[in-house]
Design a protein around this motif. Structure first.
Motif, PDB file in Angstrom:
ATOM      1  N   ALA A  93     -68.740  -2.755  22.463  1.00 15.26           N
ATOM      2  CA  ALA A  93     -67.384  -3.125  22.033  1.00 15.26           C
ATOM      3  C   ALA A  93     -67.261  -3.020  20.517  1.00 15.26           C
ATOM      4  O   ALA A  93     -66.222  -2.582  20.001  1.00 15.26           O
ATOM      5  CB  ALA A  93     -67.042  -4.540  22.507  1.00 15.26           C
ATOM      6  N   ALA A  94     -68.310  -3.391  19.797  1.00 14.85           N
ATOM      7  CA  ALA A  94     -68.292  -3.289  18.334  1.00 14.85           C
ATOM      8  C   ALA A  94     -68.231  -1.831  17.894  1.00 14.85           C
ATOM      9  O   ALA A  94     -67.615  -1.516  16.878  1.00 14.85           O
ATOM     10  CB  ALA A  94     -69.514  -3.980  17.736  1.00 14.85           C
ATOM     11  N   ALA A  95     -68.854  -0.939  18.651  1.00 14.44           N
ATOM     12  CA  ALA A  95     -68.777   0.489  18.326  1.00 14.44           C
ATOM     13  C   ALA A  95     -67.328   0.959  18.373  1.00 14.44           C
ATOM     14  O   ALA A  95     -66.890   1.734  17.513  1.00 14.44           O
ATOM     15  CB  ALA A  95     -69.641   1.302  19.287  1.00 14.44           C
ATOM     16  N   ASP A  96     -66.584   0.470  19.344  1.00 17.09           N
ATOM     17  CA  ASP A  96     -65.151   0.795  19.425  1.00 17.09           C
ATOM     18  C   ASP A  96     -64.397   0.170  18.260  1.00 17.09           C
ATOM     19  O   ASP A  96     -63.618   0.840  17.579  1.00 17.09           O
ATOM     20  CB  ASP A  96     -64.551   0.286  20.741  1.00 17.09           C
ATOM     21  CG  ASP A  96     -65.018   1.060  21.951  1.00 17.09           C
ATOM     22  OD1 ASP A  96     -65.423   2.236  21.803  1.00 17.09           O
ATOM     23  OD2 ASP A  96     -64.987   0.490  23.060  1.00 17.09           O
ATOM     24  N   ALA A  97     -64.620  -1.120  18.027  1.00 17.64           N
ATOM     25  CA  ALA A  97     -63.894  -1.847  16.982  1.00 17.64           C
ATOM     26  C   ALA A  97     -64.161  -1.270  15.599  1.00 17.64           C
ATOM     27  O   ALA A  97     -63.266  -1.238  14.751  1.00 17.64           O
ATOM     28  CB  ALA A  97     -64.264  -3.331  17.010  1.00 17.64           C
ATOM     29  N   ALA A  98     -65.379  -0.794  15.372  1.00 17.08           N
ATOM     30  CA  ALA A  98     -65.751  -0.239  14.069  1.00 17.08           C
ATOM     31  C   ALA A  98     -65.407   1.245  13.965  1.00 17.08           C
ATOM     32  O   ALA A  98     -65.667   1.883  12.946  1.00 17.08           O
ATOM     33  CB  ALA A  98     -67.238  -0.450  13.813  1.00 17.08           C
ATOM     34  N   LYS A  99     -64.849   1.778  15.044  1.00 13.26           N
ATOM     35  CA  LYS A  99     -64.418   3.180  15.076  1.00 13.26           C
ATOM     36  C   LYS A  99     -65.573   4.166  14.867  1.00 13.26           C
ATOM     37  O   LYS A  99     -65.430   5.175  14.166  1.00 13.26           O
ATOM     38  CB  LYS A  99     -63.292   3.436  14.082  1.00 13.26           C
ATOM     39  CG  LYS A  99     -62.122   2.478  14.256  1.00 13.26           C
ATOM     40  CD  LYS A  99     -60.814   3.190  14.294  1.00 13.26           C
ATOM     41  CE  LYS A  99     -59.630   2.265  14.384  1.00 13.26           C
ATOM     42  NZ  LYS A  99     -59.550   1.413  15.528  1.00 13.26           N
ATOM     43  N   LEU A 100     -66.724   3.855  15.502  1.00 10.06           N
ATOM     44  CA  LEU A 100     -67.797   4.842  15.521  1.00 10.06           C
ATOM     45  C   LEU A 100     -67.338   6.028  16.360  1.00 10.06           C
ATOM     46  O   LEU A 100     -66.429   5.881  17.191  1.00 10.06           O
ATOM     47  CB  LEU A 100     -69.068   4.250  16.130  1.00 10.06           C
ATOM     48  CG  LEU A 100     -69.896   3.320  15.271  1.00 10.06           C
ATOM     49  CD1 LEU A 100     -71.185   2.937  15.997  1.00 10.06           C
ATOM     50  CD2 LEU A 100     -70.228   3.905  13.913  1.00 10.06           C
TER      51      LEU A 100
END
Length: 149
Positions: A93-100
């Protein structure tokens, strides 16, 4: 082909991602007890570890205690399967939020990396003796999934 480190945006991209991720860990009632009040250096250590794993500089091994340090910090945490799965969920989810990057090969590598890492951490967290530790003793080097390399 670019390394996973380069594809993720290098040090800056990984730090942004792991800062978001670490914030979610500290806010999560299931995982927060594993991280205490939080350490000001945790995001930097996690960034250096991930960077090295993904083909970036070896700062984690050279300057931050390397894999032996990871074993030490996970010892006796007794991580549960439920905590391990939640960690993976928040990581992605953090990968999505951080726009990786969201291309399938990168996300597959990211998921495989965190799945493997959490299995190692869980085993090490439950080891009563050194013989029960996972046999991995150095920072692993992760690459693109076999179908894309």
């Amino acid at each position: 082909m670019r390394t996973l480190y380069e594809h993720a945006g290098g040090q800056e991209g990984l730090h942004r991602f792991l800062d978001v991720f670490y914030g979610s860990l500290l806010a999560d009632p299931l995982l927060q007890p594993l991280f205490g009040e939080g350490q000001s250096t945790h995001v930097d250590h996690l960034t250096a570890f991930t960077a090295e794993t993904f083909g970036g500089p070896d700062t984690f091994t050279r300057e931050m205690g390397g894999f032996a340090h990871l074993i030490d910090v996970h010892r006796h945490l007794a991580i549960t399967e439920e905590q391990r799965r939640r960690f993976v969920e928040l990581y992605m989810a953090a990968a999505d939020a951080a726009k990786l990057p969201d291309d399938a090969p990168f996300r597959q590598a990211l998921l495989e990396h965190v799945e493997f890492g959490t299995q190692v951490a869980m085993q090490n967290s439950r080891a009563e003796t050194d013989d029960e530790l996972h046999p991995l003793r150095e920072v692993p080097h992760w690459d693109w999934p076999a179908a894309t390399s």
